[in-house]
Design a protein around this motif. Structure first.
Motif: not given
Lengths: 445, 228
Positions: A269-277, A44-59
């Motif tokens: 971290l990125m969030g989109f207007d719609s998950p479709l993006y 639970q706490s593992f999957s609760n670590t992050i939410s609402g973020t659509d993408l994480i971008v890194g090198a």
């Protein structure tokens, strides 16, 4: 007298062996429940670590590696991504918000995360909960820091206190940026995620600390780099130098530039207007020409990561199930071995008119009584254990165990134990049934 | 009370019958001494009388009821209602008090409870009365079964057999663990109770020296055609 009373009196007459059986069942039930509870809560706490973020971008790196470094602050992010790329991707169609993340510095073993005001506005954990402050507010300029609840708790920090950030991730760190003390202006409410163990500073603060000469690799996480240890050891005594300050309220400060002119980020971290993006942008990022980048969907990668831990989880589960089975077999042994001594008892009961089905019920209810009592004691021990180890689990592993009622799943586990106990108890009961059919009233010992 | 005729019984897997009794009748109120040395088919006969086994041939009538024609359950109920049993020794459930042991006789029989109700008493009260009559005083009754002497245990067992007034008391070597003095006292108490509660007594023993105390003596060796 009811049969159940008879069964109860009969087992209380065999205290020693029954108590031992009760005890093994209780311990196994406690073990099973504890393991299951910790497993569930960890997941639970593992999957609760992050939410609402659509993408994480890194090198460009492995998906799990990127997740570990950006969200869990574990491992090495060997490369950063350039500020130019961040600026470019940010402008893409459909992007609602971005949170830049710059990691690599630490304070007494706690990670320091550089970001901007978007962090407090858009970061979500658990069930899309946003960060809240127990004290103070978000940072407004490059001389301010917001600390997580665990940081505040463990280091006894309070608002207005000044802290110094070290370069790298060690506790006894190498290079303290003691020319840039930061003032604590906010303490976040507990989240049960790595946020609790993080100090949040503006990107500019990180830039300032490192200064023009330290520009190299500010975003690189250097883990416990022993080679640089000796060189910087003499800075250690500076760490406590601001402990005198107490509880003066944080004045509203002049809003300043939070971002500065960074060249690199660890991730964003990125969030989109719609998950479709999400998929479209993800593909664009993964094929982004000027720089090799990775974009991951945190939910998917979290599941992937948990999937890797699945085998450990299954083994734990298997072990606790086997322990329960062994304890039930222990009960079977006890009941069976007592049975031969109890043929006389059965004959007496038959002589006063007990039917074979009564004998069967009597023997079965003994097993049920023992299993039920053992389970009840086990549940009590389980709660006791949680109560005792709660603080330790939270502090050491960041797993928040709740002292809540038994969940549906746990109740199912208990009913499985009860049913198994009954089925196992039926074995001596069936034997007793046939004894009583054949022996009748003639006493055979 | 009991009428056995043309009875044959053999245990499964045995070619020779264990019991072969042409005729045995026990009138109501009789105190019958059944002499049965080992190997005479004594246990088998008691099993048949109690309705645990049923004969392959012939009939056992008890209180005008053909035992072989009753279902298993009905035979168990019949035993609970009409027969009180006293074993050789270790008659009692060690985890029950003496009074609870006596009351156990009413546990599986509605008829015995009903009889107690008709005579305006309860199982508990009647258990105490019976124990008192058999010389187990209140102080002894409060002890645990394991602390009682064998003689006392046998009297508790007798009280259990008599509670709720069953018509037949089967006593299977009840005195073999007792010394001579205790034995005679026990048998006399048994008779007193039997008279009081109008019960028939079937007393089985290998010890023929007790026979003179009884109305009638029958040797299983004589009546069992299958005996060695």
């Amino acid at each position: 007298m009811k049969l159940i009373t008879l069964a109860f009196k009969s087992i209380s007459n065999r205290k020693a062996s029954v108590l031992l059986t009760l005890f093994t069942i209780a311990i196994s039930v406690m073990l099973l429940l504890s393991i299951e509870r910790v497993r569930q809560e960890a997941k639970q706490s593992f999957s609760n670590t992050i939410s609402g973020t659509d993408l994480i971008v890194g090198a460009r790196t492995g998906d799990i590696q990127l997740l570990l470094s950006s969200v869990f602050r574990i491992g090495h992010a060997t490369n950063g991504l350039s500020w130019q790329s961040y600026q470019y991707i940010k402008q893409q169609k459909g992007v609602a918000w971005t949170i830049p993340i710059s990691l690599g510095d630490s304070h007494k073993g706690f990670a320091v995360l550089g970001s901007d005001e978007n962090y407090f506005q858009h970061f979500r954990y658990g069930k899309k909960q946003s960060l809240t402050f127990t004290h103070g507010r978000a940072y407004h300029n490059a001389q301010e820091v917001v600390i997580g609840s665990e940081v505040a708790k463990q280091l006894h920090y309070h608002l207005g206190q000044q802290v110094v950030i070290a370069h790298g991730m060690g506790n006894t760190s190498f290079h303290n940026h003691d020319d840039n003390p930061l003032t604590i202006v906010g303490i976040l409410a507990p989240t049960g995620t790595p946020v609790d163990k993080t100090l949040h500073v503006p990107l500019k603060a990180i830039e300032l600390m490192h200064g023009p000469t330290h520009r190299v690799n500010t975003t690189t996480i250097v883990r416990n780099n022993d080679s640089s240890h000796d060189e910087h050891e003499h800075h250690e005594h500076h760490e406590h130098h601001e402990h005198g300050h107490h509880d003066h309220n944080v004045r509203e400060s002049e809003p300043g530039d939070l971002i500065g002119e960074p060249t690199q980020l660890t991730a964003f971290l990125m969030g989109f207007d719609s998950p479709l993006y999400t998929l479209q942008v993800r593909r664009n990022i993964n094929t982004y020409k000027p720089e090799a980048l990775s974009a991951i969907m945190p939910g998917v990668t979290l599941r992937e990561l948990w999937g890797m831990l699945d085998i450990v989880e299954k083994i734990l589960m298997l072990f606790s199930a086997v322990v329960v089975l062994i304890s039930l077999l222990g009960m079977l042994t006890t009941l069976l071995s007592s049975l031969s001594q109890r043929r006389r008892e059965l004959a007496i009961l038959r002589s006063v008119g007990a039917r074979p089905k009564h004998i069967f019920t009597l023997m079965c209810s003994e097993a049920i009584l023992i299993t039920a009592l053992g389970s009840l004691i086990g549940i009590a021990m389980f709660y006791l254990l949680i109560l005792v180890s709660k603080g330790m689990l939270q502090a050491q592993f960041g797993i928040a165990i709740s002292l809540s009622l038994l969940s549906g799943y746990e109740l199912i586990l208990l009913s499985v134990i009860m049913v198994s106990g009954t089925v196992i108890g039926a074995i001596p009961a069936i034997r007793a049934y046939f004894y009583s059919l054949n022996d009748g009233m003639s006493i055979k010992v | 009370m009991i009428q056995i005729s043309d009875l044959t019984f053999s245990w499964p897997g045995q070619s020779k019958p264990t019991l072969d009794i042409a005729n045995l009748s026990i009138p109501k109120g009789e105190r019958l001494f059944l002499h049965g040395p080992s190997g005479s088919g004594k246990s088998t006969l008691l099993g048949l009388l109690a309705g645990i086994q049923i004969p392959q041939k012939g009939s056992i009538k008890m209180l005008d009821q053909e035992l072989g024609k009753l279902s298993d359950t009905k035979r168990d109920r019949f035993r609970a209602d009409h027969i009180g049993t006293i074993f050789q020794n270790f008659n009692l459930l060690p985890y029950l008090s003496p009074v609870e042991n006596v009351m156990l006789g009413c546990n599986f029989s509605k008829r015995r409870v009903e009889k107690l109700r008709l005579s305006n008493t309860t199982a508990q009260h009647q258990a105490n009365t019976l124990l008192e009559e058999l010389g187990i005083d209140a102080q002894t009754r409060s002890r645990s079964v394991g602390e009682l002497s064998i003689g006392q245990q046998q009297r508790v067992a007798a009280a259990r057999a008599f509670i709720g007034q069953p018509e037949l008391i089967i006593a299977d070597e009840p005195t073999s663990a007792l010394d001579a003095d205790n034995r005679d006292v026990f048998i006399n108490q048994l008779f007193e109770q039997a008279t009081h509660y109008q019960a028939t007594i079937l007393f089985v023993s290998h010890d023929a020296s007790l026979a003179h105390l009884f109305n009638r003596k029958v040797s299983l060796l004589d009546i069992n055609g299958a005996a060695l």
